[in-house]
Design a protein around this motif. Structure first.
Motif, PDB file in Angstrom:
ATOM      1  N   VAL A   7       0.595   0.988   8.742  1.00  0.00           N
ATOM      2  CA  VAL A   7       1.856   0.853   9.336  1.00  0.00           C
ATOM      3  C   VAL A   7       2.881   0.093   8.416  1.00  0.00           C
ATOM      4  CG1 VAL A   7       0.996   1.101  11.843  1.00  0.00           C
ATOM      5  CG2 VAL A   7       1.061  -1.293  10.553  1.00  0.00           C
ATOM      6  N   LEU A   8       2.384  -0.671   7.589  1.00  0.00           N
ATOM      7  CA  LEU A   8       3.429  -1.399   6.567  1.00  0.00           C
ATOM      8  C   LEU A   8       3.260  -0.836   5.338  1.00  0.00           C
ATOM      9  CD1 LEU A   8       2.561  -5.012   7.889  1.00  0.00           C
ATOM     10  CD2 LEU A   8       4.361  -3.677   8.359  1.00  0.00           C
ATOM     11  N   ALA A   9       2.820   0.393   5.019  1.00  0.00           N
ATOM     12  CA  ALA A   9       2.470   0.776   3.698  1.00  0.00           C
ATOM     13  C   ALA A   9       3.868   1.688   3.404  1.00  0.00           C
ATOM     14  CB  ALA A   9       1.308   1.950   3.768  1.00  0.00           C
ATOM     15  N   LYS A  10       3.839   1.852   2.086  1.00  0.00           N
ATOM     16  CA  LYS A  10       5.337   2.628   1.768  1.00  0.00           C
ATOM     17  C   LYS A  10       4.963   4.191   1.682  1.00  0.00           C
ATOM     18  CE  LYS A  10       8.368   2.947  -2.236  1.00  0.00           C
ATOM     19  NZ  LYS A  10       8.794   2.372  -3.546  1.00  0.00           N
ATOM     20  N   GLY A  11       5.969   4.923   2.533  1.00  0.00           N
ATOM     21  CA  GLY A  11       5.651   6.232   2.614  1.00  0.00           C
ATOM     22  C   GLY A  11       4.851   6.685   3.733  1.00  0.00           C
ATOM     23  N   VAL A  12       4.535   7.918   3.923  1.00  0.00           N
ATOM     24  CA  VAL A  12       3.986   8.454   5.121  1.00  0.00           C
ATOM     25  C   VAL A  12       2.311   8.599   4.688  1.00  0.00           C
ATOM     26  CG1 VAL A  12       3.737  10.470   6.609  1.00  0.00           C
ATOM     27  CG2 VAL A  12       5.900   9.858   5.678  1.00  0.00           C
ATOM     28  N   THR A  13       1.513   8.183   6.070  1.00  0.00           N
ATOM     29  CA  THR A  13       0.132   8.467   5.861  1.00  0.00           C
ATOM     30  C   THR A  13      -0.191   9.229   6.802  1.00  0.00           C
ATOM     31  OG1 THR A  13      -0.166   6.318   5.191  1.00  0.00           O
ATOM     32  CG2 THR A  13      -2.151   6.909   6.123  1.00  0.00           C
ATOM     33  N   LEU A  39       0.710  -1.110  -0.090  1.00  0.00           N
ATOM     34  CA  LEU A  39      -0.071   0.135   0.002  1.00  0.00           C
ATOM     35  C   LEU A  39       0.712   1.476  -0.144  1.00  0.00           C
ATOM     36  CD1 LEU A  39      -2.391  -1.124   2.741  1.00  0.00           C
ATOM     37  CD2 LEU A  39      -2.922  -0.966   0.325  1.00  0.00           C
ATOM     38  N   LYS A  40       0.139   2.366  -0.354  1.00  0.00           N
ATOM     39  CA  LYS A  40       1.247   3.640  -0.458  1.00  0.00           C
ATOM     40  C   LYS A  40       0.310   4.733   0.465  1.00  0.00           C
ATOM     41  CE  LYS A  40       2.538   2.773  -5.205  1.00  0.00           C
ATOM     42  NZ  LYS A  40       2.519   3.397  -6.608  1.00  0.00           N
ATOM     43  N   GLY A  41       1.261   5.267   1.087  1.00  0.00           N
ATOM     44  CA  GLY A  41       0.998   6.395   2.117  1.00  0.00           C
ATOM     45  C   GLY A  41       0.347   7.413   1.550  1.00  0.00           C
ATOM     46  N   THR A  42      -0.501   8.245   2.015  1.00  0.00           N
ATOM     47  CA  THR A  42      -1.147   9.343   1.455  1.00  0.00           C
ATOM     48  C   THR A  42      -1.794  10.112   2.695  1.00  0.00           C
ATOM     49  OG1 THR A  42      -3.050   9.969  -0.011  1.00  0.00           O
ATOM     50  CG2 THR A  42      -3.429   7.922   1.468  1.00  0.00           C
ATOM     51  N   TYR A  43      -2.363  11.282   2.234  1.00  0.00           N
ATOM     52  CA  TYR A  43      -3.197  12.231   3.253  1.00  0.00           C
ATOM     53  C   TYR A  43      -4.696  11.766   3.068  1.00  0.00           C
ATOM     54  CZ  TYR A  43      -5.519  16.077   5.229  1.00  0.00           C
ATOM     55  OH  TYR A  43      -6.481  17.077   5.782  1.00  0.00           O
ATOM     56  N   MET A  44      -5.255  11.599   4.155  1.00  0.00           N
ATOM     57  CA  MET A  44      -6.635  11.628   4.175  1.00  0.00           C
ATOM     58  C   MET A  44      -7.552  11.977   5.415  1.00  0.00           C
ATOM     59  SD  MET A  44      -7.126   7.408   5.474  1.00  0.00           S
ATOM     60  CE  MET A  44      -5.762   6.741   4.296  1.00  0.00           C
ATOM     61  N   LEU A  45      -8.667  12.602   4.886  1.00  0.00           N
ATOM     62  CA  LEU A  45      -9.402  13.393   5.998  1.00  0.00           C
ATOM     63  C   LEU A  45     -10.554  12.419   6.168  1.00  0.00           C
ATOM     64  CD1 LEU A  45     -10.293  15.867   7.502  1.00  0.00           C
ATOM     65  CD2 LEU A  45     -11.289  16.652   5.821  1.00  0.00           C
ATOM     66  N   LEU A  46     -10.992  11.917   7.244  1.00  0.00           N
ATOM     67  CA  LEU A  46     -11.928  10.860   7.673  1.00  0.00           C
ATOM     68  C   LEU A  46     -13.161  11.659   7.440  1.00  0.00           C
ATOM     69  CD1 LEU A  46     -10.239   8.451  10.004  1.00  0.00           C
ATOM     70  CD2 LEU A  46     -10.229   8.451   7.516  1.00  0.00           C
TER      71      LEU A  46
END
Length: 436
Positions: free
Chosen positions: A182-188, A159-166
């Motif tokens: 926690v195991l995704a690539k990059g920053v979430t 998975l790839k880290g991203t910004y999200m607004l719930l």
């Protein structure tokens, strides 16, 4: 299904140790799927919903060692993903609301996660959108089979880290997304994240396993993905919902109870909310002492003299799981209370049975009820009841313990889903309750 027979009117007295938190257990148990190493979890409540999830993990191939009645060691080094597509899984997962929590860890570690439409309490619509929208934003593909209500998410590679607004501060939705990230690539970055103590506990456990999470306790979480996670030892907090239930039981039966080791710093507004009902609580170390309310308890009005309103809200607001208990406790208070259940449109329908018992309650609509307290001048009357969900079930049990005569509560599996050996522990405090 079993039933409880309760002879009401006896004041409860003694000490009680709260069980481990059900809602935390469902999250941290699912997190064992994130690592092939051993994870030991202590203070696991011995209740139906948690035991079902442990059984589900075992059927998935997780090795399980029972150390004590409330401590287990798990090792998910040989997970059987084929089980997710069996009829047995559809039946087993569909009977448990908490089964949704395994999807995030499975997706993150193995690239796929499936779940039938989860069961659980019949308290109104409980959205899953937040969970799956979060997975999609992390790069997963979503599918849903309407014919058998089967959900699935899959990912090719990490998975790839991203910004999200719930779209809502969902506790289980936040937990699932965090476990996927926690195991995704990059920053979430997760904004409008839930920040309940049990979500904080999950994050702290993941950090102990090697995850990189900042902002724990706030509504803005930042997760830097790592390649793998390690094992750890984790201890579950005491259950704040059960602690609130014991406070209500003490006040309604006019008993004298000490609730041991409650983790005061994680109770939030729960003590102050019960104090608004006029209930006396004393902090003694990490215990709560409730003296006998022989003269009853009087509701405090707002500063301008208007009726007290108790409503649920995301943490650090008042938890919706305790509104049913507050409502039944208010039936014997001196004064009136407006209960506003915002989250679930079917949770207040159990008040019909309280009205049958003699309580003065006006159900305004599916979300609001006005309770006019008796001030113990008119005792509730025993009756035959059926438990519709966990929290309504314990509320009806509290009412039965204070009622005149012998009450019967059917469908007590609902109560057993959330409360460990409740009848045994009540008898130790002097209650006359029999399981049949």
């Amino acid at each position: 299904m079993g039933i409880f027979k309760i002879e009401g009117g006896l004041p409860l007295q003694g000490e009680v140790q709260p069980q481990g938190a059900k809602n935390e257990a469902l999250q941290v148990l699912s997190a064992v799927l994130l690592t092939p190493e051993k994870v030991t979890i202590n203070n696991i409540p011995d209740i139906i919903d948690v035991n079902k999830l442990i059984q589900l993990l075992g059927n998935l191939g997780v090795k399980i060692q029972k150390n004590t009645p409330n401590s287990y060691t798990f090792q998910a080094d040989e997970v059987n993903l084929q089980y997710l597509e069996t009829e047995a899984f559809k039946k087993e997962g569909g009977s448990l609301r908490g089964s949704i929590m395994i999807v995030g860890p499975l997706l993150s570690r193995f690239g796929k996660g499936y779940i039938p439409k989860p069961g659980g309490d019949k308290i109104g619509r409980r959205r899953l959108d937040t969970h799956f929208e979060g997975f999609i934003q992390l790069g997963a593909k979503f599918r849903y089979r309407r014919e058998d209500h089967f959900y699935g998410v899959e990912s090719k590679g990490r998975l790839k880290g991203t910004y999200m607004l719930l779209d809502e501060a969902s506790v289980t939705g936040t937990a699932n997304i965090v476990m996927a990230a926690v195991l995704a690539k990059g920053v979430t970055t997760v904004y409008n994240a839930a920040c309940e103590p049990y979500l904080q506990q999950l994050c702290k456990m993941l950090v102990a396993m090697g995850a990189k999470i900042t902002g724990i306790g706030s509504n803005l979480l930042t997760i830097e993905g790592v390649e793998c996670l390690n094992g750890c030892v984790h201890t579950i907090l005491p259950d704040m919902i059960e602690i609130g239930s014991w406070i209500g039981l003490a006040a309604m039966t006019r008993g004298e109870i000490t609730i041991k080791n409650v983790s005061w710093e994680n109770l939030g507004v729960i003590p102050s909310t019960f104090r608004k009902l006029g209930i006396t609580l004393e902090r003694r170390g990490d215990d709560i002492y409730i003296p006998a309310h022989t003269n009853g308890y009087e509701v405090k009005t707002d500063i301008d003299g208007s009726i007290l309103t108790i409503a649920d809200a995301p943490w650090p607001g008042f938890t919706p799981d305790l509104l049913s208990i507050v409502l039944v406790v208010a039936t014997q208070a001196k004064g009136d209370v407006l209960i506003h259940q915002k989250m679930f449109e079917s949770r207040l329908f159990f008040v019909d049975k309280l009205i049958d018992m003699g309580a003065k309650i006006m159900l305004c609509d599916p979300h609001r009820a006005v309770v006019m307290g008796h001030d113990f001048k008119s005792q509730l009357k025993a009756t035959i009841m059926t438990s519709p969900d966990i929290r309504a079930g314990i509320s009806l049990l509290i009412a039965a313990l204070t009622a005149k005569g012998t009450s019967t509560i059917q469908n007590i599996d609902q109560i057993d889903r959330g409360y460990e050996r409740i009848d045994e522990r009540l008898r130790a405090l002097g209650a006359n309750i029999v399981r049949m």
